[in-house]
Write a protein that holds these residues in place. Structure first.
Motif, mmCIF file in Angstrom:
data_model
loop_
_atom_site.group_PDB
_atom_site.id
_atom_site.type_symbol
_atom_site.label_atom_id
_atom_site.label_comp_id
_atom_site.label_asym_id
_atom_site.label_seq_id
_atom_site.Cartn_x
_atom_site.Cartn_y
_atom_site.Cartn_z
ATOM 1 N N PRO A 16 11.673 -4.083 52.512
ATOM 2 C CA PRO A 16 12.474 -4.319 51.297
ATOM 3 C C PRO A 16 11.622 -4.583 50.064
ATOM 4 N N HIS A 17 10.300 -4.697 50.255
ATOM 5 C CA HIS A 17 9.427 -4.973 49.122
ATOM 6 C C HIS A 17 8.146 -4.172 49.232
ATOM 7 N N VAL A 18 7.744 -3.621 48.123
ATOM 8 C CA VAL A 18 6.408 -3.026 48.042
ATOM 9 C C VAL A 18 5.380 -4.159 48.123
ATOM 10 N N TYR A 19 4.287 -3.913 48.817
ATOM 11 C CA TYR A 19 3.183 -4.888 48.870
ATOM 12 C C TYR A 19 1.881 -4.233 48.439
ATOM 13 N N TRP A 20 1.125 -4.992 47.659
ATOM 14 C CA TRP A 20 -0.215 -4.552 47.270
ATOM 15 C C TRP A 20 -1.232 -5.523 47.863
ATOM 16 N N PHE A 21 -2.357 -5.006 48.287
ATOM 17 C CA PHE A 21 -3.398 -5.855 48.870
ATOM 18 C C PHE A 21 -4.687 -5.700 48.065
ATOM 19 N N LEU A 22 -5.299 -6.832 47.796
ATOM 20 C CA LEU A 22 -6.466 -6.869 46.926
ATOM 21 C C LEU A 22 -7.590 -7.627 47.633
ATOM 22 N N ASP A 23 -8.789 -7.085 47.619
ATOM 23 C CA ASP A 23 -9.950 -7.840 48.092
ATOM 24 C C ASP A 23 -10.541 -8.587 46.913
ATOM 25 N N VAL A 24 -10.525 -9.896 47.026
ATOM 26 C CA VAL A 24 -11.014 -10.744 45.936
ATOM 27 C C VAL A 24 -12.217 -11.535 46.440
ATOM 28 N N ARG A 25 -13.310 -11.517 45.691
ATOM 29 C CA ARG A 25 -14.511 -12.261 46.104
ATOM 30 C C ARG A 25 -14.427 -13.696 45.580
ATOM 31 N N ASP A 26 -14.642 -14.636 46.486
ATOM 32 C CA ASP A 26 -14.637 -16.030 46.042
ATOM 33 C C ASP A 26 -15.996 -16.384 45.453
ATOM 34 N N GLU A 27 -16.177 -17.664 45.129
ATOM 35 C CA GLU A 27 -17.418 -18.072 44.441
ATOM 36 C C GLU A 27 -18.658 -17.782 45.266
ATOM 37 N N SER A 28 -18.494 -17.789 46.602
ATOM 38 C CA SER A 28 -19.676 -17.541 47.441
ATOM 39 C C SER A 28 -19.903 -16.046 47.673
ATOM 40 N N GLY A 29 -19.004 -15.243 47.120
ATOM 41 C CA GLY A 29 -19.169 -13.805 47.283
ATOM 42 C C GLY A 29 -18.416 -13.229 48.464
ATOM 43 N N LYS A 30 -17.743 -14.095 49.187
ATOM 44 C CA LYS A 30 -16.997 -13.643 50.362
ATOM 45 C C LYS A 30 -15.659 -13.032 49.925
ATOM 46 N N ALA A 31 -15.322 -11.884 50.503
ATOM 47 C CA ALA A 31 -14.078 -11.214 50.124
ATOM 48 C C ALA A 31 -12.897 -11.809 50.886
ATOM 49 N N GLU A 32 -11.832 -12.104 50.171
ATOM 50 C CA GLU A 32 -10.601 -12.562 50.805
ATOM 51 C C GLU A 32 -9.470 -11.623 50.398
ATOM 52 N N THR A 33 -8.534 -11.442 51.302
ATOM 53 C CA THR A 33 -7.417 -10.540 51.003
ATOM 54 C C THR A 33 -6.275 -11.301 50.343
ATOM 55 N N TRP A 34 -5.849 -10.812 49.206
ATOM 56 C CA TRP A 34 -4.671 -11.343 48.528
ATOM 57 C C TRP A 34 -3.564 -10.295 48.640
ATOM 58 N N SER A 35 -2.339 -10.776 48.774
ATOM 59 C CA SER A 35 -1.233 -9.813 48.811
ATOM 60 C C SER A 35 -0.197 -10.158 47.752
ATOM 61 N N PHE A 36 0.442 -9.134 47.262
ATOM 62 C CA PHE A 36 1.406 -9.281 46.172
ATOM 63 C C PHE A 36 2.672 -8.510 46.503
ATOM 64 N N GLU A 37 3.788 -9.186 46.269
ATOM 65 C CA GLU A 37 5.089 -8.587 46.574
ATOM 66 C C GLU A 37 5.694 -7.997 45.308
ATOM 67 N N GLY A 38 6.510 -6.964 45.487
ATOM 68 C CA GLY A 38 7.230 -6.364 44.361
ATOM 69 C C GLY A 38 8.659 -6.050 44.742
ATOM 70 N N ASN A 39 9.268 -5.168 44.011
ATOM 71 C CA ASN A 39 10.651 -4.757 44.268
ATOM 72 C C ASN A 39 10.686 -3.638 45.305
ATOM 73 N N PRO A 40 11.874 -3.192 45.688
ATOM 74 C CA PRO A 40 11.957 -2.099 46.667
ATOM 75 C C PRO A 40 11.383 -0.793 46.101
#
Lengths: 333, 132
Positions: B53-77
């Motif tokens: 029911p929702h589009v999702y986007w996934f982003l690799d974001v580097r934290d202060e130590s340079g380690k990548a973490e996955t963030w996800s974002f919800e949208g509309n259908p």
């Protein structure tokens, strides 16, 4: 200005009320020039239906099949094209509330209707809605990507394929996954001992220009509607002219029986339905008329598989209407 | 279109009635997200899930130590976006992108409801749910 967020929970049954109306052909074009001013408040379902019939699209020629029946075939939807814009620099903007002219007061709709439940089931419904945060509860089967059932599924977008012996409805859905129904129009009856299913067993016949469909063998794992009634999408409760009507959790039994009426007028498809449930209802529930418009030649059915990812994040109300939330805690010092 | 006649007006007005039906969605945004908690994060777009029911986007974001973490974002259908002319192809996998979103109420980190995507070349994709 504070942001307003509200997307009503699959409440497509919300402002659909109680009156079934004969679809009389409007007095051709005369109305269309005189009734350009629409009321800001639609008082009744009769008025709503009249409004639908004034749509110039409803006054176009009605396509027919070679056997003379209206041709329901085509892609039917609610035109959302005006919700998106794109400029020459590649900037894209989508605004779910963009279709409304905000210089005018919001139009109000008839009260949403609910089936008349027997007391024991009314209590059950009440218990469910008390667990909703705003219009949302994860008790709604739609959160599990299940088919919406009948008549909840019939809100579009959908594709109809009509042959002399069957009418097939391919549901795109904006919420749950895609699904389909076959409505047999070859004169067969319902099976004597059918297995129940989400969308049931459908047989149809023509009454004049209306396809009348009888639906049985529906399971009790869908809702007839959910979310909450509202008068203005896009506003938070209490803001602007938003009025919460009632929270909905329209359950039903596997004795549900639906009679649907599909009528094409020009390039508008009208949908009416009456729902019976001898187990839970005290009387049949007549759903307020819905309508869809015919998509253009380039509009196509779109794949919409459903992957539930949000259910675990939905919050529930508490006594203080607060919630556990790391982000929104006030700093403690 | 510059010419306006009563038919146009009526059609537009009736279209509003039409829109009222699909202007409902899977759930209230406020049942999952807090509009008062907006944040912005920059990372590399790794995946777009164009599903109900929702589009999702996934982003690799580097934290202060340079380690990548996955963030996800919800949208509309996806169907709503598609009919409005907003396409999956508007998002390019592998590109650096800055997302403005509102945070999840349940405290889930790295989850938000997407409001805007801004690309390095300056163009943006703005997503509004109406009313703001």
């Amino acid at each position: 200005m504070r942001s307003h967020y509200i997307l009503q929970a699959a409440a497509v049954s919300t402002f659909f009320g109680l009156i079934s109306l004969p679809l009389e052909r409007p007095a051709a074009a005369q109305n269309s020039t005189q009734s350009a001013k629409l009321p800001d408040i639609v008082q009744s379902n009769e008025e709503l239906q009249k409004l639908y019939l004034q749509n110039p699209l409803a006054q176009m020629r009605t396509a027919r099949t070679s056997d003379g029946h209206p041709d329901l075939s085509g892609f039917w939807y609610n035109d959302l094209a005006n919700l998106g814009t794109r400029d020459a620099n590649g900037n894209v903007k989508f605004d779910l509330g963009g279709a409304r002219d905000r210089s005018k007061p919001p139009r109000k709709y008839p009260e949403p209707s609910e089936p008349s439940y027997k007391p024991e089931y009314a209590a059950k419904v009440k218990a469910i809605v008390e667990g909703q945060y705003g219009p949302t509860t994860t008790d709604d089967p739609n959160f599990d990507c299940l088919p919406s059932g009948v008549p909840r599924a019939s809100t579009g977008p959908l594709q109809i394929v009509q042959t002399p012996k069957m009418v097939v409805i391919l549901y795109e859905s904006n919420f749950v996954g895609e699904s389909f129904r076959v409505i047999y129009t070859d004169g067969r009856q319902h099976p004597k001992d059918p297995d129940t299913s989400y969308l049931g067993h459908s047989i149809g016949h023509w009454e004049g220009d209306t396809l009348v469909v009888d639906v049985t063998a529906l399971n009790d794992e869908t809702w007839l509607g959910g979310g909450q009634g509202h008068t203005e999408p896009g506003l938070e409760p209490g803001e602007g002219n938003h009025q919460i009507v009632e929270k909905l959790a329209l359950i039903h039994s596997d004795q549900e029986h639906v009679v649907e009426r599909y009528t094409r007028r020009g390039n508008v498809l009208f949908y009416q339905a009456t729902v019976e449930d001898p187990v839970m209802f005290t009387k049949p529930w007549v759903v307020t008329p819905r309508h869809l418009v015919l998509g253009g030649p380039n509009e196509e059915l779109f794949e919409t598989f459903c992957v539930s990812q949000d259910k675990e994040h939905i919050i529930k109300p508490t006594n203080q209407d607060s919630f556990s939330c790391n982000y929104c805690k006030k700093p403690s010092n | 279109m510059t010419k306006r006649n009563p038919h146009d007006l009526l059609l537009a007005a009736v279209a509003l009635l039409s829109v009222a039906i699909p202007a409902v969605a899977h759930h209230s945004v406020t049942a999952e997200f807090d509009p008062g908690k907006e944040f912005t994060v920059t990372g590399v777009l790794t995946k777009v899930l164009w599903v109900n029911p929702h589009v999702y986007w996934f982003l690799d974001v580097r934290d202060e130590s340079g380690k990548a973490e996955t963030w996800s974002f919800e949208g509309n259908p996806p169907g709503m976006y598609h009919r409005a002319g907003v396409r999956k192809d508007d998002w390019k996998i592998g590109e650096e992108i800055t997302v403005t979103a509102v945070a999840a109420k349940d405290g889930t980190k790295h989850l938000g409801f997407a409001k805007m995507f801004k690309y390095q070349d300056g163009h943006s994709i703005v997503l509004k749910v109406g009313g703001e």
